[in-house]
Design a protein around this motif. Sequence first.
Motif, short mmCIF file in Angstrom:
data_model
loop_
_atom_site.label_atom_id
_atom_site.label_comp_id
_atom_site.label_asym_id
_atom_site.label_seq_id
_atom_site.Cartn_x
_atom_site.Cartn_y
_atom_site.Cartn_z
N LEU A 23 -1.31 -2.16 7.59
CA LEU A 23 -2.34 -2.33 6.56
C LEU A 23 -3.57 -1.49 6.87
O LEU A 23 -3.97 -1.36 8.03
N GLY A 71 -2.35 -10.85 4.20
CA GLY A 71 -1.79 -9.64 4.79
C GLY A 71 -0.70 -9.95 5.80
O GLY A 71 -0.74 -10.99 6.48
N MET A 117 -7.88 -2.92 3.36
CA MET A 117 -7.05 -4.01 2.87
C MET A 117 -7.18 -5.24 3.75
O MET A 117 -7.27 -6.37 3.26
N ARG A 118 -7.21 -5.04 5.06
CA ARG A 118 -7.34 -6.19 5.97
C ARG A 118 -8.64 -6.95 5.70
O ARG A 118 -8.68 -8.18 5.77
N GLY A 134 1.70 -3.16 4.46
CA GLY A 134 1.19 -1.82 4.66
C GLY A 134 2.31 -0.81 4.84
O GLY A 134 3.48 -1.07 4.55
N VAL A 145 0.71 -9.11 1.18
CA VAL A 145 0.37 -7.68 1.16
C VAL A 145 0.97 -6.99 2.37
O VAL A 145 0.80 -7.45 3.51
N ASP A 192 0.80 -8.20 9.06
CA ASP A 192 0.66 -7.08 10.00
C ASP A 192 0.47 -7.64 11.41
O ASP A 192 -0.11 -8.73 11.59
N CYS A 231 -8.21 -9.45 2.81
CA CYS A 231 -7.24 -10.54 2.94
C CYS A 231 -7.90 -11.78 3.55
O CYS A 231 -8.71 -11.66 4.48
N GLU A 239 0.85 -1.19 0.00
CA GLU A 239 0.00 0.00 0.00
C GLU A 239 0.88 1.24 0.00
O GLU A 239 1.85 1.34 0.78
#
Length: 215
Positions: A164, A134, A168-169, A158, A156, A136, A172, A67
């Motif tokens: 993130l 994701g 976006m979360r 952040g 992915v 994170d 995922c 991102e």
Amino acid sequence: MTEQIGVPPWEGPRPTLPDGTPDPTYDPELLSEGDRRNVADHYRYWTHEAIVADLDRTRHPLHIAVENWQHDFNIGSIIRTANAFNVKAFHIVGKRRWNRRGAMVTDRYQHERHHPTVHDLAQWASAEGLVLIGIDNVPGSVSLETYDLPRGCVLVFGQEGPGLSEEMRAQCRDILHIEQFGSTRSINAGAAGAIAMHAWIRQHHFGQSPLTGPR
């Protein structure tokens, strides 16, 4: 005296094809002047196009996405690691222009896709049959060390600090965190990217499953 990186001008006869014509794999200018680029030694003197074509033959099916809402300098570091592991492509979500300084020109040897929104990335991944995973450290996340990463996926990442985005979360399938044992709340985004990509490489290139051991 500072040691120069790379190799000096080519010595001896120039590389040729079996019919005696110049080998187009090699760049005449680099042969004449030397190759000081940040490339592996077996790619010295090769043209940029020849290197990309060779990488394309062995790219892993792993994709990564970052991102890009704040022009985070860590993006370049993540992209450089993606080059080291020869991922299929990297995806920039949000602003098209991103901080390339940490990439050290390695992005030129990769395939880049831009997605203006999270929804656009999610649609693309779904059409390609890829799962968004994701990375994170958030409540409810799962330990990367015990997670069996899917072969066809997009890891992915952040922004440094906020991590993130909520949007976006939500897209995922799972959010993974890296286990920590010290006092710091989080790992640098660039370092987290390297750890996560290496976990995929251990599983799908070397066959080391975190659940069952060697496959």
